[in-house]
Design a protein around this motif. Structure first.
Motif, short mmCIF file in Angstrom:
data_model
loop_
_atom_site.label_atom_id
_atom_site.label_comp_id
_atom_site.label_asym_id
_atom_site.label_seq_id
_atom_site.Cartn_x
_atom_site.Cartn_y
_atom_site.Cartn_z
N ALA A 104 0.83 -1.21 0.00
CA ALA A 104 0.00 0.00 0.00
C ALA A 104 0.86 1.26 0.00
O ALA A 104 0.55 2.23 -0.70
N ILE A 105 1.94 1.23 0.77
CA ILE A 105 2.83 2.40 0.81
C ILE A 105 3.44 2.63 -0.56
O ILE A 105 3.43 3.75 -1.08
N ALA A 106 3.97 1.58 -1.16
CA ALA A 106 4.59 1.70 -2.49
C ALA A 106 3.56 2.14 -3.52
O ALA A 106 3.85 2.96 -4.40
N GLY A 107 2.34 1.62 -3.43
CA GLY A 107 1.29 2.02 -4.36
C GLY A 107 1.00 3.51 -4.28
O GLY A 107 0.84 4.18 -5.31
N LYS A 108 0.92 4.04 -3.08
CA LYS A 108 0.66 5.47 -2.91
C LYS A 108 1.83 6.30 -3.41
O LYS A 108 1.64 7.32 -4.10
N ILE A 109 3.06 5.87 -3.09
CA ILE A 109 4.24 6.59 -3.58
C ILE A 109 4.25 6.59 -5.10
O ILE A 109 4.46 7.64 -5.72
N ASN A 110 4.01 5.44 -5.72
CA ASN A 110 4.00 5.37 -7.18
C ASN A 110 2.91 6.24 -7.79
O ASN A 110 3.12 6.88 -8.82
N ALA A 111 1.76 6.29 -7.14
CA ALA A 111 0.67 7.14 -7.63
C ALA A 111 1.07 8.61 -7.59
O ALA A 111 0.84 9.35 -8.56
N ASP A 130 11.93 -3.94 0.57
CA ASP A 130 10.68 -4.20 -0.14
C ASP A 130 10.18 -2.94 -0.85
O ASP A 130 9.78 -2.97 -2.01
N LEU A 131 10.25 -1.80 -0.17
CA LEU A 131 9.85 -0.54 -0.79
C LEU A 131 10.76 -0.20 -1.98
O LEU A 131 10.28 0.24 -3.02
N GLN A 132 12.06 -0.43 -1.83
CA GLN A 132 12.98 -0.16 -2.94
C GLN A 132 12.63 -0.99 -4.16
O GLN A 132 12.74 -0.51 -5.29
N ARG A 133 12.19 -2.23 -3.96
CA ARG A 133 11.80 -3.08 -5.10
C ARG A 133 10.47 -2.63 -5.72
O ARG A 133 10.29 -2.73 -6.92
N ARG A 134 9.56 -2.14 -4.92
CA ARG A 134 8.20 -1.83 -5.39
C ARG A 134 8.01 -0.42 -5.94
O ARG A 134 7.09 -0.20 -6.72
N VAL A 135 8.83 0.51 -5.51
CA VAL A 135 8.66 1.90 -5.96
C VAL A 135 9.37 2.07 -7.30
O VAL A 135 10.52 1.68 -7.47
N HIS A 136 8.64 2.66 -8.26
CA HIS A 136 9.14 2.80 -9.63
C HIS A 136 9.60 4.22 -9.89
O HIS A 136 8.81 5.09 -10.21
N CYS A 137 10.89 4.43 -9.74
CA CYS A 137 11.45 5.74 -10.10
C CYS A 137 12.88 5.60 -10.56
O CYS A 137 13.45 4.55 -10.55
#
Length: 97
Positions: free
Chosen positions: A60-67, A90-97
């Motif tokens: 959920a955190i990564a989803g919000k950051i990506n949004a 886990d956040l580093q893997r999931r966040v797309h930047c």
């Protein structure tokens, strides 16, 4: 809201010292190339003890950051957190930047 703080003389007392601001500015230059970035504060340890059912997980955190990255066009994120290393990774893997 700022006018109320000014009237009470509180806003100035809420500023960090010039040394702390300089250290932050130096970090931004060194770590983020002095470019715009999204700043995220992700509380974990204390919130998990008190608000376990309402504290979001990594997905959920990564989803919000990506949004927000998508909405703003930013491509850098600084995450301030007290999370354990596994959540950080886990956040580093999931966040797309």
């Amino acid at each position: 809201e700022m006018e109320e703080l000014d009237a009470l003389g509180l806003r100035e007392s809420m500023l960090f010292s010039s040394e702390i601001r300089k250290a932050g500015d130096d970090f931004i230059v060194a770590a983020l190339s002095d470019q715009p970035f999204l700043a995220v504060h992700c509380r974990r340890t204390d919130f998990l003890r008190v608000r376990e059912k309402t504290t979001p997980g990594a997905d959920a955190i990564a989803g919000k950051i990506n949004a927000v990255l998508g909405e703003t066009g930013l491509n850098q994120v600084f995450v301030a957190t007290d999370a354990p290393d596994d959540l950080r990774e886990d956040l580093q893997r999931r966040v797309h930047c």
